[in-house]
Design an enzyme around this catalytic site. Structure first.
Site, short mmCIF file in Angstrom:
data_model
loop_
_atom_site.label_atom_id
_atom_site.label_comp_id
_atom_site.label_asym_id
_atom_site.label_seq_id
_atom_site.Cartn_x
_atom_site.Cartn_y
_atom_site.Cartn_z
N ASN A 1 2.26 9.84 8.43
CA ASN A 1 3.69 10.02 8.15
C ASN A 1 4.53 10.00 9.43
OD1 ASN A 1 2.89 10.07 5.56
ND2 ASN A 1 3.83 12.02 5.03
N GLU B 1 0.85 -1.21 0.00
CA GLU B 1 0.00 0.00 0.00
C GLU B 1 0.88 1.25 0.00
OE1 GLU B 1 -2.77 0.28 3.27
OE2 GLU B 1 -3.50 2.24 2.60
#
Ligand SMILES: Cc1cc2nc3c(=O)[nH]c(=O)nc-3n(C[C@H](O)[C@H](O)[C@H](O)COP(=O)(O)OP(=O)(O)OC[C@H]3O[C@@H](n4cnc5c(N)ncnc54)[C@H](O)[C@@H]3O)c2cc1C
Length: 400
Positions: free
Chosen positions: A386, A246
């Site tokens: 992130n 992904e």
């Protein structure tokens, strides 16, 4: 790394260009151009997938034995670049790029021969049931209960932020099958049918006024144990393997198209000193900075593609690509907003829908600026935020 095209590569590029020229209808190009998020509306991405499937070009990264193209790394790069350049709609990644590699690795022969051809042809459209209210970054804390009952599991609970669950007929889903002990050791990976009685899909409308994500509720949903991928309570291993795919997907080709779009906007939009932005040295410096970052991402993608071609999974490089790719995307969006600030907030969802004939207020590029900016804020959150990617790099690469 040498990115010069050999005469054979140039011939391949011309073959791809000729195919795209004839196969991409104006309607498909329009849908690709108007996509304001990562996912194109499934009606268009599936139409494009069927055309690629008929040509045998739908899954360049799959091994040839399962229906891959057998292309080398450079050919795959050329194909991705030409598709982005030609304005092709993106294909939904949940089947082709995410669950398929996990089925190849962990599936039984029966699961492989059932699911893989249906993923290739687009007969099955998948969504990803990982996150739950309260379980995102801390995914291992997920609580959707799956209680064993004869040959079935019985599911109760909910999944959230499920992209395109309203289009999908299949979901790959993480469920809790054991409640005591280490949380990771009580998770099972299921492949389930979205038409199962007891499943309800409720829309979540985003700030850009688009319906892309959902909450999915499970009320005594029976899922046959034969739909399990891997062993009971070993779903965490499958889930982590899938996440590498992904996060590691290519983004440089799309980023380059966005950069070219920004460049074109800068050639028409005025700067503060009365000229156009492309003559403003401050703005040009920002363009140069983002271009360098995109070139670096492209090189890293080539390294990851080489690793995949030699049978390895992407590993922590996928975290690096996810982080850099999404941050570059957000930076580009910010610069577009900076360039079209005068129009950026104009709300015109009806004018930007694929196939729309509604006349936009202001230049056409301003229509997409704000929805893209808003939707792509989510890019550094979905697929694992992130901050989490930085944690992975710190642990696996830096050994901290
Ligand atoms: C548009 C969109 C589409 C999505 N699609 C899907 C989908 O199809 N399927 C699916 O299963 N999920 C999907 N998600 C969910 C996504 O994976 C989660 O939102 C993501 O993992 C973050 O989880 P959370 O929202 O619970 O935030 P939280 O985990 O609550 O995080 C909140 C903030 O805290 C930070 N944080 C949390 N833990 C740490 C830590 N240990 N160290 C440092 N910082 C930390 C995070 O980075 C974030 O900034 C989607 C999300 C969005 C926004």
């Amino acid at each position: 790394m040498n990115l010069e095209l050999s005469p054979e590569d140039l011939a391949f590029r011309d073959e791809v260009r000729a195919f795209l020229e004839s196969a991409l209808t104006p309607e498909l190009r329009d849908a690709g151009r108007r996509t304001t998020s990562v996912f194109t509306d499934a009606r268009y991405s599936l139409a494009w997938q069927k055309i690629l499937f008929a040509k045998g070009w739908v899954a360049p990264s799959w091994p040839k034995e399962y229906g891959g193209t057998g292309w080398n790394e450079m050919q795959r790069y050329i194909f991705a670049r030409e598709c982005a350049r030609g304005g092709a709609p993106g294909l939904a990644p949940m089947g082709l790029r995410m669950v398929a590699p996990a089925i190849m690795r962990y599936g039984t022969e029966a699961q492989k021969s059932h699911y893989l051809p249906r993923i290739l042809s687009g007969e099955d459209y998948w969504c990803q049931g990982y996150s739950e209210p309260g379980s995102g970054s801390d995914l291992a804390s997920l609580q959707l209960r799956a209680v064993s009952d004869g040959d079935d599991y019985v599911l109760n609970g909910s999944k959230i932020w499920t992209t395109h669950a309203h289009f999908a007929n299949r979901m790959f889903c993480l469920v809790r099958t054991r409640f005591e002990g280490k949380p990771q050791a009580g998770i099972t990976f299921l492949l389930l049918d979205m038409a199962s009685p007891g499943i309800t899909v409720k829309p979540i409308v985003t700030l850009a006024r688009e319906h892309e994500v959902n909450q999915v509720f499970f009320d005594n949903v029976r899922v046959p144990k034969a739909y399990r991928l891997g062993d009971e309570n070993n779903g965490w291993t499958v889930a982590k393997y899938l996440l590498e795919f992904e996060r590691g997907g290519g983004s440089a080709a799309g980023l380059k198209v966005s950069l070219a779009r920004l460049h074109a906007i800068a050639c028409t939009e005025p700067s503060d000193d009365g000229t156009v932005l492309i003559e403003d040295s401050h703005f040009v410096a920002k363009l140069a900075e983002i271009e360098i970052l995109i070139d670096a991402i492209e090189m890293t993608e080539h390294r990851v593609m080489s690793a995949l071609a030699s049978g390895n999974n992407p590993g922590p490089a996928s975290s690096m690509l996810k982080m850099q790719g999404t941050e570059a995307m957000q930076r580009l969006d910010e610069l577009v907003i900076e360039a079209v600030a005068r129009y950026g907030c104009v709300e015109q969802p009806e004018a930007r829908a694929p196939g729309s004939n509604v006349e936009p207020i202001g230049p056409e590029h301003s229509l997409f600026a704000m929805p893209r900016y808003l939707n792509n804020r989510a890019a550094s959150i979905y697929g694992g935020s992130n901050e989490i990617q930085r944690n992975i790099i710190a642990t696996l690469v830096l050994g901290l």
